[in-house]
Design an enzyme around this catalytic site. Structure first.
Site, PDB file in Angstrom:
ATOM      1  N   CYS A 113       0.813  -1.224   0.000  1.00 43.23           N
ATOM      2  CA  CYS A 113       0.000   0.000   0.000  1.00 43.23           C
ATOM      3  C   CYS A 113       0.846   1.274   0.000  1.00 43.23           C
ATOM      4  CB  CYS A 113      -0.951   0.004   1.199  1.00 43.23           C
ATOM      5  SG  CYS A 113      -2.093  -1.376   1.164  1.00 43.23           S
ATOM      6  N   HIS A 247      -3.462   7.344   1.887  1.00 43.19           N
ATOM      7  CA  HIS A 247      -3.844   6.000   1.460  1.00 43.19           C
ATOM      8  C   HIS A 247      -5.238   5.722   2.004  1.00 43.19           C
ATOM      9  CE1 HIS A 247      -4.043   1.821   0.761  1.00 43.19           C
ATOM     10  NE2 HIS A 247      -3.846   1.459   2.007  1.00 43.19           N
ATOM     11  N   ASN A 277     -10.086   0.023  -0.524  1.00 40.26           N
ATOM     12  CA  ASN A 277      -8.623   0.055  -0.429  1.00 40.26           C
ATOM     13  C   ASN A 277      -8.034  -0.557  -1.710  1.00 40.26           C
ATOM     14  OD1 ASN A 277      -5.921  -0.359   0.150  1.00 40.26           O
ATOM     15  ND2 ASN A 277      -6.278  -1.148   2.216  1.00 40.26           N
TER      16      ASN A 277
HETATM   17  O1  UT7 Z   1      -3.952  -1.047   3.477  1.00 45.90           O
HETATM   18  C1  UT7 Z   1      -3.090  -1.580   4.431  1.00 45.90           C
HETATM   19  C2  UT7 Z   1      -3.451  -1.151   5.749  1.00 45.90           C
HETATM   20  N1  UT7 Z   1      -4.669  -1.807   6.188  1.00 45.90           N
HETATM   21  C3  UT7 Z   1      -5.387  -1.180   7.059  1.00 45.90           C
HETATM   22  O2  UT7 Z   1      -5.061  -0.094   7.398  1.00 45.90           O
HETATM   23  C4  UT7 Z   1      -6.575  -1.899   7.676  1.00 45.90           C
HETATM   24  C5  UT7 Z   1      -6.631  -1.523   9.118  1.00 45.90           C
HETATM   25  N2  UT7 Z   1      -7.714  -2.111   9.836  1.00 45.90           N
HETATM   26  C6  UT7 Z   1      -9.019  -1.789   9.684  1.00 45.90           C
HETATM   27  O3  UT7 Z   1      -9.360  -1.010   8.818  1.00 45.90           O
HETATM   28  C7  UT7 Z   1     -10.026  -2.356  10.657  1.00 45.90           C
HETATM   29  O4  UT7 Z   1      -9.345  -2.969  11.723  1.00 45.90           O
HETATM   30  C8  UT7 Z   1     -11.004  -3.372  10.013  1.00 45.90           C
HETATM   31  C9  UT7 Z   1     -11.974  -2.632   9.120  1.00 45.90           C
HETATM   32  C10 UT7 Z   1     -10.228  -4.403   9.219  1.00 45.90           C
HETATM   33  C11 UT7 Z   1     -11.824  -4.090  11.086  1.00 45.90           C
HETATM   34  O5  UT7 Z   1     -12.497  -3.172  11.915  1.00 45.90           O
HETATM   35  P1  UT7 Z   1     -12.444  -3.330  13.503  1.00 45.90           P
HETATM   36  O6  UT7 Z   1     -13.313  -2.276  14.046  1.00 45.90           O
HETATM   37  O7  UT7 Z   1     -11.014  -3.332  13.891  1.00 45.90           O
HETATM   38  O8  UT7 Z   1     -13.162  -4.721  13.706  1.00 45.90           O
HETATM   39  P2  UT7 Z   1     -12.580  -6.052  14.367  1.00 45.90           P
HETATM   40  O9  UT7 Z   1     -11.565  -6.676  13.470  1.00 45.90           O
HETATM   41  O10 UT7 Z   1     -12.187  -5.754  15.752  1.00 45.90           O
HETATM   42  O11 UT7 Z   1     -13.868  -6.965  14.347  1.00 45.90           O
HETATM   43  C12 UT7 Z   1     -15.031  -6.637  15.126  1.00 45.90           C
HETATM   44  C13 UT7 Z   1     -16.092  -7.690  14.899  1.00 45.90           C
HETATM   45  C14 UT7 Z   1     -15.600  -9.111  15.056  1.00 45.90           C
HETATM   46  O12 UT7 Z   1     -16.602  -9.864  15.681  1.00 45.90           O
HETATM   47  P3  UT7 Z   1     -16.458 -10.228  17.247  1.00 45.90           P
HETATM   48  O13 UT7 Z   1     -15.182 -11.004  17.372  1.00 45.90           O
HETATM   49  O14 UT7 Z   1     -16.416  -8.892  17.949  1.00 45.90           O
HETATM   50  O15 UT7 Z   1     -17.686 -11.029  17.498  1.00 45.90           O
HETATM   51  C15 UT7 Z   1     -15.471  -9.592  13.626  1.00 45.90           C
HETATM   52  O16 UT7 Z   1     -15.626 -10.984  13.501  1.00 45.90           O
HETATM   53  O17 UT7 Z   1     -16.619  -7.579  13.569  1.00 45.90           O
HETATM   54  C16 UT7 Z   1     -16.604  -8.876  12.936  1.00 45.90           C
HETATM   55  N3  UT7 Z   1     -16.411  -8.707  11.515  1.00 45.90           N
HETATM   56  C17 UT7 Z   1     -17.410  -8.515  10.627  1.00 45.90           C
HETATM   57  N4  UT7 Z   1     -18.743  -8.452  10.789  1.00 45.90           N
HETATM   58  C18 UT7 Z   1     -19.479  -8.233   9.678  1.00 45.90           C
HETATM   59  C19 UT7 Z   1     -15.223  -8.667  10.848  1.00 45.90           C
HETATM   60  N5  UT7 Z   1     -15.450  -8.468   9.536  1.00 45.90           N
HETATM   61  C20 UT7 Z   1     -16.788  -8.371   9.376  1.00 45.90           C
HETATM   62  C21 UT7 Z   1     -17.632  -8.166   8.259  1.00 45.90           C
HETATM   63  N6  UT7 Z   1     -18.957  -8.091   8.471  1.00 45.90           N
HETATM   64  N7  UT7 Z   1     -17.151  -7.979   7.009  1.00 45.90           N
END
Ligand code: UT7
EC number: 2.3.1.180
Length: 320
Positions: A113, A247, A277
Site C-alpha cells: 500500500c 492512502h 482500499n
Molecule cells: O492497506 C493496508 C493497511 N490496512 C489497514 O489499514 C486496515 C486496518 N484495519 C481496519 O481497517 C479495521 O481494523 C477493520 C476494518 C479491518 C476491522 O475493523 P475493527 O473495528 O477493527 O473490527 P474487528 O476486526 O475488531 O472486528 C469486530 C467484529 C468481530 O466480531 P467479534 O469477534 O467482535 O464477534 C469480527 O468478527 O466484527 C466482525 N467482523 C465482521 N462483521 C461483519 C469482521 N469483519 C466483518 C464483516 N462483516 N465484514
C-alpha cells in the site's frame, strides 16, 4: 537545483462496481457493518481481460494527456504493484509496450500500500540525478485476485484500480515540485498483513491475510510520525498544507490521523467510500479524483501519505 514537477495525473477503474449489498449476498456481512467500520460503500472489481497492466496503461495515457506530453516523451516508468500480471517481466515493461514507447527505463516497485510513495521517491531521486527527464509514476493493483472471498474480515475491504502521475525534471525550479519525502519499513510485523504464497515459498500466488485491528493501531501511530518528519524536513507548519491525500484504507484511520496532527477534516481527500482500499493505486487515484473535480489546484501544497504490508510507510510533500 533540480526539482521533480508534477505535470498531470490520470486514473482508471474496472468497469464493474460492486456495492456492499451485493457483497452481503456472497459473505456473512452487512452494508451497515462495512460503512460503520470502514466508510466503504462500493469497490470496483476487475473482470476478464482487465489486469494490472491494462488499468495502469489507461491511467498512464490519461496522465500523459493531462500533462500535455506524448508517451514517447517518457524515459522512465516506475510502477508500484503487489499484484503484477506476471511474476516477471515487470508490469512496467508491459505498460511501456502498450504505450508504444521503447528503450527507456521501466521497472516495478513493491511496497504494497506504500508502493506509490516508494515509486515517487525512487523516480524523484532518479530525475534529480539525471537518470531521466520525464517519468510516469504509476500505482496499479488487482487485489481482487489475491483475496480470500470466503474471509469476510478482508474481502470487503479491497478494490481494484490504477492511478498515475507525470513528473518532469526542472532545472532551477524553486517553487513547484517534490519538496520532501520520508520512507520507512519494519519487517517485524509481517504476520499482521501478508500474502500466504509466493514463487519462492509455496510456488502459488497465495491469498491476503490481515489482522486488521493490529494494523489499524500501527497505521495511526506510524502515519502521524512520518507526517511530522516530512513537515519538519520541509520547514512547513501543518496549517500551511492545503490538502492531504492519504492512502484510502479506512475512513476511521483518516479521521484519527488528521485529529492526531490537528488537521481539519475538510483538508483530507476521502475516496475510500467509492474505491475501497486499492493498495498502491489508492493515493494516485485519490489525487487524480481531487484534481479533476477541481479541489486540488496548481500552487496547492499537498501531502501524500501511506502505510501498508511489510510494514512500510511514508509521506511526501509537493507543491503542484
Ligand atoms: O492497506 C493496508 C493497511 N490496512 C489497514 O489499514 C486496515 C486496518 N484495519 C481496519 O481497517 C479495521 O481494523 C477493520 C476494518 C479491518 C476491522 O475493523 P475493527 O473495528 O477493527 O473490527 P474487528 O476486526 O475488531 O472486528 C469486530 C467484529 C468481530 O466480531 P467479534 O469477534 O467482535 O464477534 C469480527 O468478527 O466484527 C466482525 N467482523 C465482521 N462483521 C461483519 C469482521 N469483519 C466483518 C464483516 N462483516 N465484514
Amino acid at each position: 537545483m533540480r526539482r521533480s514537477v508534477l505535470l498531470g495525473t490520470g486514473s482508471a477503474l474496472p468497469a464493474k462496481c460492486v456495492t456492499n449489498a451485493e457483497l452481503a449476498e456472497r459473505v456473512d456481512t452487512t452494508d451497515e457493518w462495512i460503512v460503520e467500520r470502514t466508510g466503504i460503500r462500493q469497490r470496483y472489481i476487475a473482470g476478464e481481460g482487465e489486469t494490472t497492466a491494462s488499468l495502469a496503461t489507461e491511467a498512464a495515457r490519461k496522465a500523459c494527456e493531462a500533462a500535455g506530453v506524448e508517451p514517447c516523451d517518457i524515459d522512465l516508468i516506475v510502477l508500484a504493484t503487489a499484484t503484477p500480471d506476471h511474476t516477471f517481466p515487470a508490469t512496467a515493461t508491459q505498460v511501456q509496450k502498450r504505450l508504444g514507447c521503447r528503450g527507456g527505463i521501466a521497472f516495478d516497485v513493491h511496497a504494497v500500500c506504500t508502493g506509490f510513495l516508494y515509486a515517487m521517491g525512487v523516480a524523484d531521486s532518479m530525475l534529480k540525478n539525471g537518470l531521466g527527464s520525464r517519468a510516469l509514476v504509476i500505482g496499479a493493483e488487482t487485489f481482487s485476485r489475491i483475496l480470500d472471498w470466503e474471509d469476510r474480515t478482508t474481502c470487503v475491504l479491497f478494490g481494484d484500480g490504477a492511478g498515475a502521475v507525470v513528473l518532469e525534471a526542472r532545472e532551477g525550479e524553486q517553487e513547484r515540485g517534490v519538496i520532501a519525502s520520508k520512507l520507512h519499513a519494519d519487517g517485524e510485523h509481517k504476520e499482521l498483513l501478508y500474502v500466504d504464497g509466493g514463487p519462492s515459498s509455496t510456488g502459488t500466488v497465495g491469498k491476503l491475510r490481515m489482522k486488521g485491528r493490529e494494523v489499524f493501531r500501527h497505521a495511526v501511530v506510524n502515519l502521524a510520525e512520518v507526517l511530522g518528519e516530512v513537515l519538519e524536513e520541509a520547514g512547513v507548519a501543518v496549517e500551511q498544507i492545503d490538502w492531504v491525500v492519504p492512502h484510502q484504507a479506512n475512513a476511521r484511520i483518516l479521521d484519527a490521523t488528521a485529529r492526531k496532527l490537528g488537521l481539519p477534516a475538510e483538508k483530507v481527500v476521502v475516496t475510500v467510500d467509492r474505491h475501497a482500499n486499492t493498495s498502491a493505486a489508492s493515493v494516485p487515484l485519490a489525487l487524480d479524483t481531487a484534481i479533476r473535480d477541481g479541489r486540488i489546484k496548481q500552487g496547492d501544497l499537498v501531502m501524500l501519505e501511506a502505510m501498508g504490508g511489510g510494514f512500510t510507510w511514508g509521506a511526501s510533500l509537493l507543491k503542484l
